[in-house]
Design a protein around this motif. Structure first.
Motif, PDB file in Angstrom:
ATOM      1  N   ASP A 141       0.879  -1.302   0.113  1.00  0.00           N
ATOM      2  CA  ASP A 141      -0.106  -0.027   0.082  1.00  0.00           C
ATOM      3  C   ASP A 141       0.754   1.091   0.145  1.00  0.00           C
ATOM      4  OD1 ASP A 141      -2.049  -1.633   0.478  1.00  0.00           O
ATOM      5  OD2 ASP A 141      -2.547  -0.853   1.809  1.00  0.00           O
ATOM      6  N   GLN A 142       1.750   1.088   0.701  1.00  0.00           N
ATOM      7  CA  GLN A 142       3.087   2.569   1.114  1.00  0.00           C
ATOM      8  C   GLN A 142       3.399   2.857  -0.516  1.00  0.00           C
ATOM      9  OE1 GLN A 142       5.607   1.382   4.215  1.00  0.00           O
ATOM     10  NE2 GLN A 142       3.943   0.980   5.535  1.00  0.00           N
ATOM     11  N   ILE A 143       3.998   1.727  -1.245  1.00  0.00           N
ATOM     12  CA  ILE A 143       4.517   1.602  -2.443  1.00  0.00           C
ATOM     13  C   ILE A 143       3.637   2.913  -3.738  1.00  0.00           C
ATOM     14  CG2 ILE A 143       5.153   0.488  -4.218  1.00  0.00           C
ATOM     15  CD1 ILE A 143       6.903  -1.467  -2.398  1.00  0.00           C
ATOM     16  N   ALA A 144       1.955   1.637  -3.492  1.00  0.00           N
ATOM     17  CA  ALA A 144       1.220   2.082  -4.435  1.00  0.00           C
ATOM     18  C   ALA A 144       1.014   4.074  -3.785  1.00  0.00           C
ATOM     19  CB  ALA A 144      -0.581   1.774  -3.733  1.00  0.00           C
ATOM     20  N   ALA A 145       1.168   4.346  -2.798  1.00  0.00           N
ATOM     21  CA  ALA A 145       1.382   5.223  -2.503  1.00  0.00           C
ATOM     22  C   ALA A 145       2.143   6.337  -3.014  1.00  0.00           C
ATOM     23  CB  ALA A 145       0.960   6.681  -0.896  1.00  0.00           C
ATOM     24  N   LEU A 146       3.342   5.426  -2.720  1.00  0.00           N
ATOM     25  CA  LEU A 146       4.966   6.307  -3.568  1.00  0.00           C
ATOM     26  C   LEU A 146       4.296   6.655  -4.769  1.00  0.00           C
ATOM     27  CD1 LEU A 146       7.312   5.467  -1.407  1.00  0.00           C
ATOM     28  CD2 LEU A 146       6.602   7.410  -1.438  1.00  0.00           C
ATOM     29  N   GLU A 147       3.998   5.835  -5.926  1.00  0.00           N
ATOM     30  CA  GLU A 147       3.778   5.456  -6.966  1.00  0.00           C
ATOM     31  C   GLU A 147       1.943   6.953  -7.460  1.00  0.00           C
ATOM     32  OE1 GLU A 147       4.299   0.643  -8.076  1.00  0.00           O
ATOM     33  OE2 GLU A 147       2.345   1.499  -7.383  1.00  0.00           O
ATOM     34  N   TRP A 148       1.928   6.936  -6.430  1.00  0.00           N
ATOM     35  CA  TRP A 148       0.477   8.300  -7.035  1.00  0.00           C
ATOM     36  C   TRP A 148       1.321   9.470  -6.911  1.00  0.00           C
ATOM     37  CZ3 TRP A 148      -1.108  12.461  -4.982  1.00  0.00           C
ATOM     38  CH2 TRP A 148      -2.739  12.593  -5.659  1.00  0.00           C
ATOM     39  N   VAL A 149       2.350   9.877  -5.931  1.00  0.00           N
ATOM     40  CA  VAL A 149       2.532  10.983  -5.694  1.00  0.00           C
ATOM     41  C   VAL A 149       3.633  11.146  -6.916  1.00  0.00           C
ATOM     42  CG1 VAL A 149       4.799  11.663  -4.296  1.00  0.00           C
ATOM     43  CG2 VAL A 149       2.886  11.057  -3.378  1.00  0.00           C
ATOM     44  N   ARG A 150       4.770  10.045  -7.586  1.00  0.00           N
ATOM     45  CA  ARG A 150       5.111  10.061  -8.891  1.00  0.00           C
ATOM     46  C   ARG A 150       4.259  10.626  -9.873  1.00  0.00           C
ATOM     47  NH1 ARG A 150       6.451   4.100 -11.143  1.00  0.00           N
ATOM     48  NH2 ARG A 150       3.758   4.659 -10.981  1.00  0.00           N
ATOM     49  N   ASP A 151       2.990  10.221 -10.118  1.00  0.00           N
ATOM     50  CA  ASP A 151       2.290  10.247 -11.013  1.00  0.00           C
ATOM     51  C   ASP A 151       1.357  11.477 -10.988  1.00  0.00           C
ATOM     52  OD1 ASP A 151       3.383   7.664 -12.399  1.00  0.00           O
ATOM     53  OD2 ASP A 151       1.372   6.878 -11.078  1.00  0.00           O
ATOM     54  N   HIS A 152       1.092  11.998  -9.886  1.00  0.00           N
ATOM     55  CA  HIS A 152       0.042  13.259 -10.063  1.00  0.00           C
ATOM     56  C   HIS A 152       0.640  14.170  -8.642  1.00  0.00           C
ATOM     57  CE1 HIS A 152      -2.354   9.838  -9.750  1.00  0.00           C
ATOM     58  NE2 HIS A 152      -3.218  10.276 -10.838  1.00  0.00           N
ATOM     59  N   ILE A 153       2.182  14.581  -8.007  1.00  0.00           N
ATOM     60  CA  ILE A 153       2.385  15.618  -7.218  1.00  0.00           C
ATOM     61  C   ILE A 153       2.881  16.751  -7.858  1.00  0.00           C
ATOM     62  CG2 ILE A 153       4.957  15.178  -7.107  1.00  0.00           C
ATOM     63  CD1 ILE A 153       2.448  15.588  -4.171  1.00  0.00           C
ATOM     64  N   PRO A 154       2.556  16.187  -9.284  1.00  0.00           N
ATOM     65  CA  PRO A 154       3.680  17.371  -9.606  1.00  0.00           C
ATOM     66  C   PRO A 154       2.379  19.036  -9.606  1.00  0.00           C
ATOM     67  CG  PRO A 154       4.449  16.890 -10.874  1.00  0.00           C
ATOM     68  CD  PRO A 154       3.280  15.326 -10.000  1.00  0.00           C
ATOM     69  N   ALA A 155       0.813  18.234 -10.378  1.00  0.00           N
ATOM     70  CA  ALA A 155       0.392  19.356 -10.517  1.00  0.00           C
ATOM     71  C   ALA A 155      -0.387  19.890  -8.446  1.00  0.00           C
ATOM     72  CB  ALA A 155      -1.169  17.976 -10.184  1.00  0.00           C
ATOM     73  N   PHE A 156       0.400  19.786  -8.106  1.00  0.00           N
ATOM     74  CA  PHE A 156       0.481  19.923  -6.202  1.00  0.00           C
ATOM     75  C   PHE A 156       1.553  21.039  -5.982  1.00  0.00           C
ATOM     76  CE2 PHE A 156      -1.916  16.759  -6.136  1.00  0.00           C
ATOM     77  CZ  PHE A 156      -2.693  16.664  -6.075  1.00  0.00           C
ATOM     78  N   GLY A 157       3.015  20.747  -7.161  1.00  0.00           N
ATOM     79  CA  GLY A 157       3.460  21.673  -7.381  1.00  0.00           C
ATOM     80  C   GLY A 157       4.733  21.403  -6.606  1.00  0.00           C
ATOM     81  N   VAL A 168       9.404  15.670  -8.823  1.00  0.00           N
ATOM     82  CA  VAL A 168       9.146  14.100  -8.128  1.00  0.00           C
ATOM     83  C   VAL A 168       9.795  13.158  -8.512  1.00  0.00           C
ATOM     84  CG1 VAL A 168       9.036  12.368 -10.148  1.00  0.00           C
ATOM     85  CG2 VAL A 168       7.156  14.140 -10.441  1.00  0.00           C
ATOM     86  N   GLY A 169      11.550  13.851  -8.551  1.00  0.00           N
ATOM     87  CA  GLY A 169      12.514  13.701  -8.591  1.00  0.00           C
ATOM     88  C   GLY A 169      13.062  13.787  -6.763  1.00  0.00           C
ATOM     89  N   ASN A 170      11.997  14.752  -6.265  1.00  0.00           N
ATOM     90  CA  ASN A 170      13.139  15.314  -4.679  1.00  0.00           C
ATOM     91  C   ASN A 170      11.860  14.349  -4.076  1.00  0.00           C
ATOM     92  OD1 ASN A 170      14.782  15.897  -3.492  1.00  0.00           O
ATOM     93  ND2 ASN A 170      14.182  17.984  -4.047  1.00  0.00           N
ATOM     94  N   VAL A 171      11.871  13.476  -3.479  1.00  0.00           N
ATOM     95  CA  VAL A 171      10.957  12.801  -2.572  1.00  0.00           C
ATOM     96  C   VAL A 171      11.868  12.365  -1.634  1.00  0.00           C
ATOM     97  CG1 VAL A 171       8.912  10.964  -2.802  1.00  0.00           C
ATOM     98  CG2 VAL A 171       9.111  12.254  -4.501  1.00  0.00           C
ATOM     99  N   THR A 172      10.949  12.372  -0.319  1.00  0.00           N
ATOM    100  CA  THR A 172      11.578  12.219   1.114  1.00  0.00           C
ATOM    101  C   THR A 172      10.540  11.242   1.942  1.00  0.00           C
ATOM    102  OG1 THR A 172      13.307  13.603   1.232  1.00  0.00           O
ATOM    103  CG2 THR A 172      12.456  12.608   3.005  1.00  0.00           C
ATOM    104  N   VAL A 173      10.610   9.728   2.007  1.00  0.00           N
ATOM    105  CA  VAL A 173       9.449   9.093   2.579  1.00  0.00           C
ATOM    106  C   VAL A 173       9.728   9.066   3.997  1.00  0.00           C
ATOM    107  CG1 VAL A 173      11.176   6.671   2.181  1.00  0.00           C
ATOM    108  CG2 VAL A 173       8.693   6.962   2.555  1.00  0.00           C
ATOM    109  N   ALA A 174       9.352   9.217   4.646  1.00  0.00           N
ATOM    110  CA  ALA A 174      10.333   9.424   6.514  1.00  0.00           C
ATOM    111  C   ALA A 174       8.428   8.551   6.894  1.00  0.00           C
ATOM    112  CB  ALA A 174       9.819  10.772   6.588  1.00  0.00           C
ATOM    113  N   GLY A 175       8.823   8.289   8.312  1.00  0.00           N
ATOM    114  CA  GLY A 175       8.288   7.481   9.256  1.00  0.00           C
ATOM    115  C   GLY A 175       8.881   7.699  10.781  1.00  0.00           C
ATOM    116  N   GLN A 176       8.510   7.042  11.289  1.00  0.00           N
ATOM    117  CA  GLN A 176       8.206   6.821  13.286  1.00  0.00           C
ATOM    118  C   GLN A 176       7.899   6.128  13.917  1.00  0.00           C
ATOM    119  OE1 GLN A 176       5.951   6.883  16.254  1.00  0.00           O
ATOM    120  NE2 GLN A 176       8.003   7.220  17.584  1.00  0.00           N
TER     121      GLN A 176
END
Length: 502
Positions: A160-176, A179-187
């Motif tokens: 699921d987390q990978i699917a979310a990252l794939e969604w970010v890859r495909d859609h995040i430019p629309a939000f500014g 795509v090439g500068n993504v940091t994944v973070a968690g606790q």
């Protein structure tokens, strides 16, 4: 209100009251509901929509029994649980760094709707912040036997987390976002999820940097995962087969999982699971996840990913405070604890020497917290650096005095600082009440480090070099309160760190 246009359809967000320069969108589906015919399967893409989708509310949370302060609980019948949220100060044409947050919760509770994960303040530092829900408990991490020659994948929560990252890859430019500068973070379990993603071929290329706060030393073998399935199925009153498990409702499996965990908690003779029975975790199945993260970092280095690691100096005191940990108060109990985890007597002796006059409970909490979080997190950074990657290490040592016991630098206390959400009432238990000015200053410094790391890969101090390197201490006071923790590592270097299976 602001409208953004994605490949799936248009979405409408709202400017936040806290910072009118930031727009928030909640509850955007990144994958189809993982139930019905898709239950226990890998995530599928979400369906597109017509018109403008109003994204004002968080999506439903994954099945769980927890009710966290300020956050919604799970309601039976909620199925569209694979959604994400976006806080952005930008728009089309911008190329801002993106930070994707994976919440913790022992793989069985939590959600992106927790108030401490509000991304407004971080977005104000020039980031596009994304938080997400993913499958938890048996739905996300339970082993399901094959059916009709077809296997249900382990680690569905990670997929699921990978699917979310794939969604970010495909859609995040629309939000500014860039795509090439993504940091994944968690606790906590979210941090170990981050480490697993670094070890998974399916996640390659989806992020450039990673932040892991208090990664937990817990990765299941296929054998232990299968044992858990048998125990949960028995508690649910169904066969430990695909047909039996799918016949149980999500709520049935939540209740059965809680019953299994409670059985271990009540039985001092049940071995290592007795002390804090978190029965789920990533499964090193050789397929979706080839190896546990610490082994994988040495064997299959992700040297192209920068890594920022943090842990708190008194991790396990929180688990004791909320009653999820066994009470170990006698030397006899401490000796059994050491035997259950195959810890040498010399390790306990070293802690006693460094904690003169401390009660047995404190020695136990220190050893267990370091074994689960502190030492494991530190070794992740050192292993990554030793394999040729760039890794940065930090420790959160901030305490707060007051009436009664001080508020310790315990598990989860660092996250409201890193997100800039200290004024949120629901986090006051973690941080010891309303923040002081020095707390806000510490928070600004931690947010700046996250933002700088996400943008450039440099949080503001030198990287780890092999098994050495600078360590940033996060504290409101001067001194070496966090650096002193390094002395406790001597015993682990001699004893070795056991890799734990839930």
């Amino acid at each position: 209100m602001t409208v953004f246009r994605t490949r799936s359809g248009a979405v409408r967000g709202r400017r936040t009251a806290r910072d009118p320069g930031v727009v928030v969108l909640r509850g955007i589906p990144y994958a189809a509901p993982p139930f019905g015919a898709d239950r226990f399967r890998a995530p599928r893409p979400a369906a597109a929509w017509d018109g403008i989708r109003d994204c004002a509310a968080f999506g439903p949370v994954a099945p769980q029994s927890a009710q966290l302060p300020g956050a919604p609980g799970w309601s039976p019948g909620d199925e569209d649980v694979l959604s994400l949220n976006i806080w952005t100060p930008g728009g089309v044409g911008d190329a801002l760094p993106v930070l994707v947050w994976i919440h913790g919760g022992a793989y069985v509770f939590g959600s992106s709707a927790q108030p401490d994960f509000d991304g407004t303040a971080l977005a104000g530092h020039g980031l596009v912040v994304v938080t997400l829900n993913y499958r938890l408990g048996f739905e996300g991490f339970g082993h399901v036997p094959p059916v009709g020659g077809e296997s249900c994948p382990d680690n569905r929560g990670l997929l699921d987390q990978i699917a979310a990252l794939e969604w970010v890859r495909d859609h995040i430019p629309a939000f500014g976002g860039a795509v090439g500068n993504v940091t994944v973070a968690g606790q906590s379990s979210g941090a170990t999820s981050v480490a697993c993603l670094m070890a998974m071929d399916r996640a390659r290329g989806l992020f450039r940097r990673a932040i892991a706060h208090s990664a937990v030393n817990s990765c299941a073998s296929p054998e232990s995962a299968a044992r858990t399935t048998r125990e949960v199925a028995a508690a649910a009153g169904v066969p430990a087969t695909y047909d039996g498990l799918v016949s149980a409702s999500p709520g049935d499996l939540v209740d059965a999982s809680d019953a299994v965990a409670d059985g271990y908690r009540r039985d001092p003779g049940s071995g290592s699971r007795h002390y804090d029975p978190a029965i789920y975790g990533p499964v090193a199945d050789g397929d979706t996840l080839p190896l546990d993260p610490l082994t994988a970092f040495a064997a299959r280095p992700a040297a192209d990913v920068d890594l920022l690691v943090c842990h708190t100096t008194e991790e396990y005191w929180l688990l004791d405070a909320v009653g999820s940990s066994a009470k170990i108060t006698t030397e006899e109990q401490l000796a059994v604890f050491a035997e259950d985890f195959r810890l040498p007597a010399s390790l306990l002796d070293g802690y006693r020497t460094l904690m003169p006059g401390a009660p047995v409970l404190d020695v136990y909490l220190a050893v267990y917290g370091d074994m689960l979080f502190g030492e494991y997190s530190s070794r992740l950074a050192e292993s990554h650096a030793g394999a040729g990657g760039r890794a940065f290490l930090s420790r959160f040592a901030r305490q707060r005095g007051g009436r009664g016991e001080p508020v310790r630098a315990w598990h989860c206390a660092d996250i409201p600082f890193a997100f800039g959400n200290l004024d949120e009432e629901s986090v006051h238990f973690l941080v010891g009440g309303p923040p002081a000015s020095v707390d806000h200053d510490l928070s600004r410094r931690m947010m700046r480090a996250w933002a700088d790391f996400a943008e450039t890969g440099d949080p503001g101090w030198p990287p780890v070099s092999g098994s050495t390197g600078a360590v940033r201490i996060w504290d409101t006071a001067g001194g070496d309160s966090g650096g002193a923790w390094e002395r406790f590592r001597t015993g682990w270097r001699g004893a070795g760190l056991p890799l734990l299976a839930p």
